[in-house]
Write an enzyme that holds these catalytic residues in place. Structure first.
Site, PDB file in Angstrom:
ATOM      1  N   ALA A  12       2.535   2.546  -5.262  1.00  0.00           N
ATOM      2  CA  ALA A  12       1.910   2.638  -3.937  1.00  0.00           C
ATOM      3  C   ALA A  12       2.944   2.847  -2.832  1.00  0.00           C
ATOM      4  O   ALA A  12       2.918   3.842  -2.105  1.00  0.00           O
ATOM      5  CB  ALA A  12       1.084   1.383  -3.673  1.00  0.00           C
ATOM      6  N   ALA A  13       3.874   1.899  -2.705  1.00  0.00           N
ATOM      7  CA  ALA A  13       4.849   1.960  -1.619  1.00  0.00           C
ATOM      8  C   ALA A  13       5.797   3.146  -1.805  1.00  0.00           C
ATOM      9  O   ALA A  13       6.058   3.905  -0.858  1.00  0.00           O
ATOM     10  CB  ALA A  13       5.634   0.647  -1.546  1.00  0.00           C
ATOM     11  N   CYS A  44      -5.262  -1.320  -8.578  1.00  0.00           N
ATOM     12  CA  CYS A  44      -6.444  -2.121  -8.216  1.00  0.00           C
ATOM     13  C   CYS A  44      -7.670  -1.707  -9.027  1.00  0.00           C
ATOM     14  O   CYS A  44      -8.618  -2.490  -9.160  1.00  0.00           O
ATOM     15  CB  CYS A  44      -6.751  -1.959  -6.735  1.00  0.00           C
ATOM     16  SG  CYS A  44      -5.291  -2.115  -5.700  1.00  0.00           S
TER      17      CYS A  44
END
Ligand code: FAD
Length: 450
Positions: A12-13, A44
């Site tokens: 994600a980051a 998720c």
């Protein structure tokens, strides 16, 4: 100038940073290293893939969670090296040591700017350090694939840990037809996410879903036969299980940072300023491995969640490319689903406010999620917490039908502005009978609290 931007971790980051940096500075050389096989996916979604809510087509089906393939990232000008583990940083020389796991050799890669987006690892207590088959954690796609493989022939599962990942997986395993025992050491599930009465509602929903929930139980060991787990030894006796999920918490992956002289905060995650810069020049950090400032308490906290990981990554990407962006902080917003119930929180619970020594007061409102006369109205419970004296809004907790608790966002947005309870009461919220009462339950709670 064509800066060399290297990124460790590509979920994600890391991927948000890579995309941003390249877009802002098309001359930048941006390369992402990840020790795993998958990058740019939504972790998720893993419980929902396992539970069957996300359609899956054979082995390829895991791609449903992949936002952008390495090929698509390369087409955007971002270099992606899978199965490349960064093993060291020489901050003085500005280089990384990278182990190419397939070739078995270590490369030295120079950087101008470096982002640590290494995420967290699932905790495995001593009793879970085992060779027995059928014992799993869930962090990434390979973990989920291993759980999927263990599901074949499994009938009884034990989930250890009643946090949101344990709860989501419990529901997934029930959907797959297993009987499930959920074991939680604390007196109630859902950790510190909600005040006790609200956690109890979540437990009751699990029990309605056929889950055997046992709180106040600690795990002592595992039993096995022929290389496969057969049960969990607990303070409350043996729980038979042919599949065991260990969901007892996480720890930030900070070994690389620490070895390079990057300062960690009190939470154990990487300390950064609002530009996502660490104390070491040229080194940034973002995502689950990094602390954030809580805008309600102004303290540094470690709350590893998806939106903040993406947002921190975006901020780091802009700054690494020569722009100027700041991370606004978080307010501790979270939401999860458990069978027919959603639970959400933002800001502080009453218990958290008490622990911080704040003079906090809460009101509880029980209503329906939309007009009671309109079909399908479901109960919704709201707790709103404010500060005595100042009237400042401190937090909200909601338990109700899954769609209805997303109204937590109204309070989250106001908390970011350090608004008071009066401001919530004054909000011009949407109303029509299929959606809410004319006085939405949040307004009713604010009216009682002000
Ligand atoms: P990660 O996703 O952990 O990625 C870090 C990457 O870095 C990994 O691929 C790792 O292999 C790589 N890496 C680490 N060290 C090295 C190294 N030395 N060299 C090379 N590569 C390295 N959040 C929500 O907000 N809502 C949800 O509903 C939600 N549900 C979740 C459900 C599950 C089952 C899980 C596991 C997480 C969930 N999350 C949820 C959390 C969310 O997935 C994370 O916040 C997000 O993935 C964090 O992204 P990240 O990039 O910081 O770290």
């Amino acid at each position: 100038p064509s800066p060399r931007i290297l990124i460790v971790g590509g979920v994600a980051a890391g991927m948000s940073a890579a995309s941003r940096a390249r877009r802002l500075n098309p001359d930048a050389h941006v390369t992402v290293f990840d020790r795993g096989e998958y990058v740019s996916y939504g972790a998720c979604g893993l419980p929902y893939v396992l539970g069957g809510d996300v359609p899956r087509f054979g082995e390829e089906g895991w791609d449903a969670l992949v936002a952008r393939t390495p090929g698509q990232m390369r087409a955007r000008g971002v270099g992606v090296r899978l199965r490349h583990e960064v093993t060291g940083i020489d901050a003085g020389a500005g280089t990384l040591s990278v182990l190419d796991r397939d070739a078995g050799r270590t490369l030295t890669e120079p950087y101008d700017r470096l982002l640590l987006a290494t995420g967290v690892s699932a905790l495995r207590p001593d009793w879970a350090q085992t060779e027995l088959g059928g014992v799993h954690v869930l962090r990434d796609i390979p973990d989920a694939q291993a759980i999927e493989a263990s599901l074949k022939g499994a009938r009884r599962a034990a989930v250890v840990g009643g946090g949101y990942i344990g709860i989501e997986l419990t529901e997934a395993l029930r959907s797959r037809g297993l009987s499930v025992v959920l074991l939680e050491q604390a007196p109630e599930i859902a950790g510190r996410a909600l005040d006790t009465a609200y956690r109890r509602r979540v437990r009751e929903e699990l029990e309605r879903g056929g889950v055997d929930v046992r709180c106040g139980v600690s795990v002592e060991g595992l039993t096995g036969k022929a290389g496969r787990v057969t049960g969990v030894q607990t303070s409350d006796g043996l729980v038979r299980a042919d599949l065991v999920i260990v969901a007892v918490g996480i720890r930030p992956n900070v070994e690389l940072a620490r070895a390079a002289g990057v300062r960690l905060g009190k939470t154990g995650a990487v300390a950064v300023n609002t530009r996502q810069e660490t104390n070491v020049a040229g080194i940034y950090a973002a995502g689950d491995n990094t602390e954030a400032v809580h805008r309600v308490t102004r303290r540094r906290v470690h709350v590893p969640l998806g939106l903040s990981a993406n947002r921190m990554g975006r901020v780091a990407g802009v700054n690494m490319a020569g722009g100027d962006a700041t991370f606004p902080g978080i307010v501790g917003t979270a939401i999860f689903k458990c069978f027919g119930l959603g639970a959400a929180r933002t800001g502080l619970t009453q218990a958290e406010a008490d622990a911080l020594g704040l003079k906090a007061l809460s009101v509880d409102v029980e209503s329906t999620d939309h007009a009671g006369y309109y079909k399908g109205a479901q109960p919704i419970h709201v707790r709103l917490t404010g500060e005595v004296g100042t009237g400042r809004l401190l937090g909200a907790q909601l338990v109700g039908s899954p769609g209805s608790v997303k109204r937590v966002d109204v309070v989250a947005a106001l908390l970011g502005q350090r608004a008071d309870v009066e401001a919530l009461f004054a909000a011009d919220l949407a109303y029509a009978p299929p959606f809410s009462g004319v006085w939405d339950v949040l307004l009713v709670a604010a009216d009682q609290l002000r």
